[in-house]
Design a protein around this motif. Structure first.
Motif, mmCIF file in Angstrom:
data_model
loop_
_atom_site.group_PDB
_atom_site.id
_atom_site.type_symbol
_atom_site.label_atom_id
_atom_site.label_comp_id
_atom_site.label_asym_id
_atom_site.label_seq_id
_atom_site.Cartn_x
_atom_site.Cartn_y
_atom_site.Cartn_z
ATOM 1 N N VAL A 38 0.827 -1.211 0.000
ATOM 2 C CA VAL A 38 0.000 0.000 0.000
ATOM 3 C C VAL A 38 0.864 1.266 0.000
ATOM 4 O O VAL A 38 0.323 2.376 0.030
ATOM 5 N N HIS A 39 2.186 1.107 -0.035
ATOM 6 C CA HIS A 39 3.052 2.281 -0.066
ATOM 7 C C HIS A 39 2.870 3.019 -1.395
ATOM 8 O O HIS A 39 2.681 2.403 -2.452
ATOM 9 N N LYS A 40 2.927 4.338 -1.349
ATOM 10 C CA LYS A 40 2.668 5.142 -2.540
ATOM 11 C C LYS A 40 3.631 4.846 -3.683
ATOM 12 O O LYS A 40 3.310 5.081 -4.856
ATOM 13 N N SER A 41 4.832 4.331 -3.352
ATOM 14 C CA SER A 41 5.818 4.076 -4.405
ATOM 15 C C SER A 41 5.859 2.605 -4.809
ATOM 16 O O SER A 41 6.743 2.207 -5.561
ATOM 17 N N TYR A 42 4.916 1.800 -4.321
ATOM 18 C CA TYR A 42 4.979 0.358 -4.562
ATOM 19 C C TYR A 42 5.059 0.024 -6.056
ATOM 20 O O TYR A 42 5.918 -0.753 -6.481
ATOM 21 N N ALA A 88 12.053 -15.023 4.756
ATOM 22 C CA ALA A 88 13.138 -14.586 3.874
ATOM 23 C C ALA A 88 14.434 -15.304 4.227
ATOM 24 O O ALA A 88 15.207 -15.698 3.333
ATOM 25 N N LEU A 89 14.678 -15.499 5.521
ATOM 26 C CA LEU A 89 15.878 -16.230 5.944
ATOM 27 C C LEU A 89 15.851 -17.672 5.442
ATOM 28 O O LEU A 89 16.896 -18.251 5.133
ATOM 29 N N ASP A 90 14.664 -18.251 5.378
ATOM 30 C CA ASP A 90 14.529 -19.637 4.935
ATOM 31 C C ASP A 90 14.543 -19.779 3.415
ATOM 32 O O ASP A 90 14.619 -20.898 2.899
ATOM 33 N N SER A 91 14.437 -18.660 2.716
ATOM 34 C CA SER A 91 14.381 -18.703 1.250
ATOM 35 C C SER A 91 15.768 -18.912 0.658
ATOM 36 O O SER A 91 16.771 -18.924 1.377
ATOM 37 N N ASP A 92 15.800 -19.053 -0.676
ATOM 38 C CA ASP A 92 17.086 -19.230 -1.357
ATOM 39 C C ASP A 92 17.671 -17.903 -1.827
ATOM 40 O O ASP A 92 18.605 -17.876 -2.630
ATOM 41 N N ALA A 93 17.132 -16.786 -1.312
ATOM 42 C CA ALA A 93 17.697 -15.477 -1.649
ATOM 43 C C ALA A 93 19.083 -15.334 -1.029
ATOM 44 O O ALA A 93 19.349 -15.821 0.069
ATOM 45 N N GLU A 94 19.969 -14.658 -1.749
ATOM 46 C CA GLU A 94 21.329 -14.430 -1.254
ATOM 47 C C GLU A 94 21.440 -13.120 -0.490
ATOM 48 O O GLU A 94 22.261 -12.989 0.419
ATOM 49 N N LEU A 95 20.613 -12.142 -0.873
ATOM 50 C CA LEU A 95 20.661 -10.802 -0.281
ATOM 51 C C LEU A 95 19.278 -10.442 0.221
ATOM 52 O O LEU A 95 18.286 -10.604 -0.493
ATOM 53 N N ILE A 96 19.199 -9.959 1.452
ATOM 54 C CA ILE A 96 17.930 -9.506 2.016
ATOM 55 C C ILE A 96 17.948 -7.984 2.065
ATOM 56 O O ILE A 96 18.800 -7.380 2.723
ATOM 57 N N TRP A 97 17.012 -7.363 1.352
ATOM 58 C CA TRP A 97 16.969 -5.911 1.187
ATOM 59 C C TRP A 97 15.867 -5.329 2.073
ATOM 60 O O TRP A 97 14.684 -5.606 1.863
ATOM 61 N N PHE A 98 16.265 -4.542 3.066
ATOM 62 C CA PHE A 98 15.314 -3.776 3.866
ATOM 63 C C PHE A 98 14.837 -2.628 2.985
ATOM 64 O O PHE A 98 15.609 -1.716 2.668
ATOM 65 N N ILE A 99 13.582 -2.643 2.601
ATOM 66 C CA ILE A 99 13.121 -1.780 1.515
ATOM 67 C C ILE A 99 13.079 -0.305 1.865
ATOM 68 O O ILE A 99 13.049 0.532 0.968
ATOM 69 N N ARG A 100 13.072 0.032 3.164
ATOM 70 C CA ARG A 100 12.906 1.434 3.542
ATOM 71 C C ARG A 100 13.523 1.711 4.905
ATOM 72 O O ARG A 100 13.886 0.799 5.650
ATOM 73 N N THR A 106 11.985 1.784 -1.652
ATOM 74 C CA THR A 106 10.859 2.710 -1.776
ATOM 75 C C THR A 106 11.341 4.063 -2.300
ATOM 76 O O THR A 106 12.424 4.529 -1.957
ATOM 77 N N ASN A 107 10.539 4.662 -3.159
ATOM 78 C CA ASN A 107 10.830 5.980 -3.759
ATOM 79 C C ASN A 107 12.101 5.977 -4.610
ATOM 80 O O ASN A 107 12.687 7.036 -4.860
ATOM 81 N N ILE A 108 12.536 4.815 -5.054
ATOM 82 C CA ILE A 108 13.819 4.735 -5.750
ATOM 83 C C ILE A 108 13.835 5.577 -7.025
ATOM 84 O O ILE A 108 14.855 6.168 -7.371
ATOM 85 N N LYS A 109 12.700 5.663 -7.713
ATOM 86 C CA LYS A 109 12.674 6.441 -8.955
ATOM 87 C C LYS A 109 12.574 7.941 -8.693
ATOM 88 O O LYS A 109 12.842 8.740 -9.592
#
Length: 272
Positions: free
Chosen positions: A16-20, A54-66, A117-120
């Protein structure tokens, strides 16, 4: 490289974030392989549960989005043994400092500088965002050398790829270091400051630095690396970064240890 998106910094459903829409389109446009664990929950406990997924997933990097102001509440809810054993790497900014400093004590690698968030808005062109895309695709952060702010002490520049760094937002690092007492004798401390308040003076920033130095008085690092600090005058005009850097370098000069500067808005700093 596969990325897991998480949120521990504000109690809000990412969806629901405005930049989603812009944020997700950035990932898709650049063929970033991602898993979204930041959407679908709007309670702190739910966010922690998603983080565990996320820790249990096969992702290599966990990104805190904001950034935000709730990560400190999550710290005691996290399974730090699980985090350590995951051997994952973590990426974020600002409020993420709480997590990153604690993770440092466990020997984990964190990257500091950018959120999703708001990256653009913050990086409006594809060229502006390229260094982030390259990092997310390769796992190799783009970082230029830090430049000296106190001539005659240390080197004229510092290659950050081979040095031990810890830090983050000035307030938060001061708090975390006062509790964790990380041995800094072989490390550089990176600090940056930003606030939504207007009218803070450089003397106020000096007070915050004095607090940090009180915590570090018997545990000085090899040197300081200043990030891009943002402050505004009462009339809303920006205090120039050169003025801020000179003030900070002059204040830290009494320690006779190197002080460097790097724009962490356009570089990604590795804490290891």
């Amino acid at each position: 490289m596969k990325i897991a998106l998480v949120n521990l910094c504000k109690i809000e459903d990412f969806a629901v974030h405005k930049s989603y829409t812009d944020s997700i389109s950035f990932l898709k446009e650049n063929n970033i392989n991602y898993l979204d664990f930041a959407s679908g929950v709007s309670t702190l406990q739910g966010m922690v549960e998603k983080f565990n997924e996320a820790l249990d997933s096969d992702a290599e990097l966990i990104w805190f989005i904001r950034g935000g102001n709730k990560c400190i509440l999550a710290l005691d809810l996290l399974d730090w043994d699980k985090i350590r054993k995951s051997s994952k790497k973590f990426y974020g900014l600002s409020d993420f400092t709480h997590f990153a400093v604690k993770a440092k004590t466990l020997g984990l690698t964190c990257y500091y500088g950018q959120g999703l968030t708001n990256i653009k808005d913050y990086f409006p062109t594809e060229q502006d965002r390229k260094f982030i895309v390259d990092f997310l695709q390769t796992g190799v952060p783009a970082t230029t050398d830090a430049t000296s702010l106190n001539e005659g002490v240390g080197t004229t520049s510092l290659n950050l790829s081979n040095v031990d760094i810890v830090g983050g937002h000035l307030f938060i690092f001061t708090l975390m270091q006062s509790q964790l007492q990380i041995n800094l004798k072989d490390s550089y401390v990176f600090i940056e400051y930003h606030t939504g308040l207007m009218g803070e003076k450089l003397d106020d920033l000096g007070y915050y630095i004095d607090q940090l130095l009180y915590v570090l008085k018997d545990n000085l690092p090899l040197g300081f690396i200043l990030g891009r600090t943002e402050m505004a005058n009462p009339d809303g005009t920006t205090i120039e970064i050169a003025e801020i850097n000179k003030y900070c370098a002059d204040k830290l000069a009494t320690l006779n240890i190197p002080v460097y500067y790097i724009d962490h808005f356009t570089n990604t700093i590795t804490f290891r």
